[in-house]
Write a protein that holds these residues in place. Structure first.
Motif, mmCIF file in Angstrom:
data_model
loop_
_atom_site.group_PDB
_atom_site.id
_atom_site.type_symbol
_atom_site.label_atom_id
_atom_site.label_comp_id
_atom_site.label_asym_id
_atom_site.label_seq_id
_atom_site.Cartn_x
_atom_site.Cartn_y
_atom_site.Cartn_z
ATOM 1 N N UNK A 33 0.823 -1.208 0.000
ATOM 2 C CA UNK A 33 0.000 0.000 0.000
ATOM 3 C C UNK A 33 0.858 1.258 0.000
ATOM 4 N N UNK A 34 2.040 1.186 0.638
ATOM 5 C CA UNK A 34 2.949 2.340 0.650
ATOM 6 C C UNK A 34 3.380 2.714 -0.763
ATOM 7 N N UNK A 98 -6.577 3.953 -3.928
ATOM 8 C CA UNK A 98 -5.853 5.065 -3.293
ATOM 9 C C UNK A 98 -6.707 5.804 -2.256
ATOM 10 N N UNK A 99 -7.952 6.221 -2.578
ATOM 11 C CA UNK A 99 -8.750 6.928 -1.562
ATOM 12 C C UNK A 99 -9.002 6.102 -0.301
ATOM 13 N N UNK A 100 -9.149 4.790 -0.451
ATOM 14 C CA UNK A 100 -9.353 3.926 0.721
ATOM 15 C C UNK A 100 -8.104 3.893 1.600
ATOM 16 N N UNK A 101 -6.943 3.858 0.967
ATOM 17 C CA UNK A 101 -5.684 3.850 1.721
ATOM 18 C C UNK A 101 -5.524 5.170 2.472
ATOM 19 N N UNK A 102 -5.842 6.267 1.810
ATOM 20 C CA UNK A 102 -5.740 7.582 2.446
ATOM 21 C C UNK A 102 -6.742 7.693 3.596
ATOM 22 N N UNK A 103 -7.925 7.155 3.408
ATOM 23 C CA UNK A 103 -8.933 7.150 4.468
ATOM 24 C C UNK A 103 -8.419 6.398 5.697
ATOM 25 N N UNK A 104 -7.805 5.228 5.471
ATOM 26 C CA UNK A 104 -7.229 4.443 6.573
ATOM 27 C C UNK A 104 -6.112 5.229 7.238
#
Length: 150
Positions: A33-34, A98-104
């Motif tokens: 994810x990084x 990407x938006x889900x990762x940023x949300x997390x």
């Protein structure tokens, strides 16, 4: 004083473990994810720049990028000016997660900084950036094959 790096390490491992579990359903494992985040934020990045952003060695990054390519998250294209350079771009699949990762990430930041004032949060960031900059000097040196003097 010596406990600071242990605490940072425990925090990093705990958050990485949580992310790996939560992102498994997205077909992202072991810190991939990084890479997705950095590639989405820097489309056309080259591997050397990515290594520097994530602070990993070449072989680790190569394996991760290959797996991301196999799973359809990224694609490589030749640089138009220098055919030796491969630029890495996010695919639609990466742009969707990407938006889900940023949300997390935002959620984890909020949990980590719960109870901190805005001023304390700014100070934590400043201190962590100073620590990272101090460590980067050794990281660059060791990465080039040098030994540290203890």
């Amino acid at each position: 004083m010596a406990e600071i790096l242990r605490e940072i390490g425990m925090i990093a491992r705990a958050l990485d473990s949580i992310s790996n579990i939560e992102f498994k359903e997205l077909e992202l494992t072991k810190g991939q994810y990084l890479y997705v985040v950095r590639i989405c934020e820097n489309p056309g990045i080259i591997q050397e720049q990515l290594l520097d952003l994530i602070k990993v060695d070449r072989s680790t990054a190569t394996r991760a990028i290959q797996k991301l390519e196999q799973h359809g998250f990224v694609e490589k294209h030749n640089d138009p000016d220098n055919k030796k350079i491969k630029r890495i771009y996010p695919t639609e699949k990466a742009r969707q997660v990407y938006p889900l990762i940023i949300l997390e990430n935002n959620y984890s930041n909020n949990v980590a900084l719960k109870g901190f004032s805005d001023e304390e949060t700014v100070h934590v960031l400043i201190y962590l950036q100073r620590i990272r900059k101090n460590i980067e000097t050794d990281w660059e040196s060791v990465k080039k094959g040098n030994k540290r003097e203890y």
